[in-house]
Design a protein around this motif. Sequence first.
Motif, PDB file in Angstrom:
ATOM      1  N   TRP A   1      -1.059 -30.516  11.644  1.00 31.63           N
ATOM      2  CA  TRP A   1      -1.305 -30.640  13.079  1.00 31.63           C
ATOM      3  C   TRP A   1      -2.744 -31.071  13.362  1.00 31.63           C
ATOM      4  N   HIS A   2      -3.702 -30.630  12.549  1.00 38.44           N
ATOM      5  CA  HIS A   2      -5.092 -31.001  12.817  1.00 38.44           C
ATOM      6  C   HIS A   2      -5.288 -32.510  12.737  1.00 38.44           C
ATOM      7  N   HIS A   3      -4.495 -33.230  11.921  1.00 32.91           N
ATOM      8  CA  HIS A   3      -4.562 -34.694  11.899  1.00 32.91           C
ATOM      9  C   HIS A   3      -4.173 -35.249  13.264  1.00 32.91           C
ATOM     10  N   VAL A   4      -3.134 -34.668  13.838  1.00 32.62           N
ATOM     11  CA  VAL A   4      -2.658 -35.108  15.152  1.00 32.62           C
ATOM     12  C   VAL A   4      -3.704 -34.767  16.214  1.00 32.62           C
ATOM     13  N   GLN A   5      -4.172 -33.553  16.183  1.00 35.70           N
ATOM     14  CA  GLN A   5      -5.122 -33.091  17.203  1.00 35.70           C
ATOM     15  C   GLN A   5      -6.418 -33.892  17.164  1.00 35.70           C
ATOM     16  N   GLU A   6      -6.941 -34.166  15.983  1.00 38.31           N
ATOM     17  CA  GLU A   6      -8.205 -34.891  15.845  1.00 38.31           C
ATOM     18  C   GLU A   6      -8.085 -36.346  16.267  1.00 38.31           C
ATOM     19  N   ASN A   7      -6.902 -36.907  16.191  1.00 37.81           N
ATOM     20  CA  ASN A   7      -6.677 -38.321  16.529  1.00 37.81           C
ATOM     21  C   ASN A   7      -5.640 -38.443  17.638  1.00 37.81           C
TER      22      ASN A   7
ATOM     23  N   LEU B   1       0.526 -36.949  28.173  1.00 43.70           N
ATOM     24  CA  LEU B   1      -0.061 -36.651  26.871  1.00 43.70           C
ATOM     25  C   LEU B   1      -1.577 -36.489  26.989  1.00 43.70           C
ATOM     26  N   ASP B   2      -2.190 -37.251  27.898  1.00 37.35           N
ATOM     27  CA  ASP B   2      -3.623 -37.077  28.150  1.00 37.35           C
ATOM     28  C   ASP B   2      -3.918 -35.649  28.574  1.00 37.35           C
ATOM     29  N   GLU B   3      -3.051 -35.096  29.403  1.00 35.03           N
ATOM     30  CA  GLU B   3      -3.231 -33.727  29.898  1.00 35.03           C
ATOM     31  C   GLU B   3      -3.066 -32.698  28.779  1.00 35.03           C
ATOM     32  N   VAL B   4      -2.156 -32.962  27.852  1.00 37.34           N
ATOM     33  CA  VAL B   4      -1.900 -32.044  26.741  1.00 37.34           C
ATOM     34  C   VAL B   4      -3.123 -31.983  25.815  1.00 37.34           C
ATOM     35  N   ASP B   5      -3.755 -33.130  25.596  1.00 34.31           N
ATOM     36  CA  ASP B   5      -5.006 -33.240  24.845  1.00 34.31           C
ATOM     37  C   ASP B   5      -4.965 -32.575  23.463  1.00 34.31           C
ATOM     38  N   GLY B   6      -3.850 -32.716  22.757  1.00 39.64           N
ATOM     39  CA  GLY B   6      -3.760 -32.242  21.380  1.00 39.64           C
ATOM     40  C   GLY B   6      -3.459 -30.769  21.205  1.00 39.64           C
ATOM     41  N   ASP B   7      -3.271 -30.030  22.292  1.00 38.09           N
ATOM     42  CA  ASP B   7      -2.951 -28.607  22.206  1.00 38.09           C
ATOM     43  C   ASP B   7      -1.484 -28.461  21.817  1.00 38.09           C
ATOM     44  N   GLN B   8      -1.218 -27.875  20.658  1.00 34.81           N
ATOM     45  CA  GLN B   8       0.149 -27.824  20.137  1.00 34.81           C
ATOM     46  C   GLN B   8       1.089 -27.017  21.034  1.00 34.81           C
ATOM     47  N   ARG B   9       0.646 -25.881  21.525  1.00 34.25           N
ATOM     48  CA  ARG B   9       1.511 -25.074  22.401  1.00 34.25           C
ATOM     49  C   ARG B   9       1.838 -25.826  23.690  1.00 34.25           C
ATOM     50  N   ALA B  10       0.817 -26.454  24.269  1.00 33.30           N
ATOM     51  CA  ALA B  10       1.035 -27.228  25.490  1.00 33.30           C
ATOM     52  C   ALA B  10       1.967 -28.401  25.211  1.00 33.30           C
ATOM     53  N   PHE B  11       1.854 -28.998  24.024  1.00 32.01           N
ATOM     54  CA  PHE B  11       2.708 -30.118  23.644  1.00 32.01           C
ATOM     55  C   PHE B  11       4.166 -29.680  23.539  1.00 32.01           C
ATOM     56  N   VAL B  12       4.403 -28.550  22.892  1.00 29.89           N
ATOM     57  CA  VAL B  12       5.769 -28.028  22.758  1.00 29.89           C
ATOM     58  C   VAL B  12       6.335 -27.714  24.141  1.00 29.89           C
ATOM     59  N   THR B  13       5.548 -27.073  24.981  1.00 31.87           N
ATOM     60  CA  THR B  13       5.997 -26.743  26.339  1.00 31.87           C
ATOM     61  C   THR B  13       6.307 -28.012  27.123  1.00 31.87           C
TER      62      THR B  13
END
Length: 110
Positions: A3-9, A29-41
């Motif tokens: 996930w850190h690869h996704v979050q960093e890029n 996706l801009d609003e999610v900004d790499g946050d995994q929990r927010a992405f799943v939600t």
Amino acid sequence: MKWHHVQENWSAFYEAIIDKWPEADEADLDEVDGDQRAFVTYLAEATGQEPAEIREELREWLVGEIPSDVVMDPVHDNHSIALSAKFVGEGEDEYSDDARFGDDSDRGDN
């Protein structure tokens, strides 16, 4: 990939995310900004699936390789160049052009 690869890029992954989940929108996706929990939600709301289903899909998606367009991303490239510093001789700059390889502007195809 992790996930850190996704979050960093994060923004470099937009195309791969939209390929996997066509319901996703770049502005969201801009609003999610790499946050995994927010992405799943967000994906659960966008697709109408349960968060547990999205988490499973995400786990499966992360098993894959980092998409080539992410690997070619300038941020990723600069990070790779910085990591290569340990292989560059003392007194040399890993970001400097190497004259042995020529200059792209001298190719004559401009």
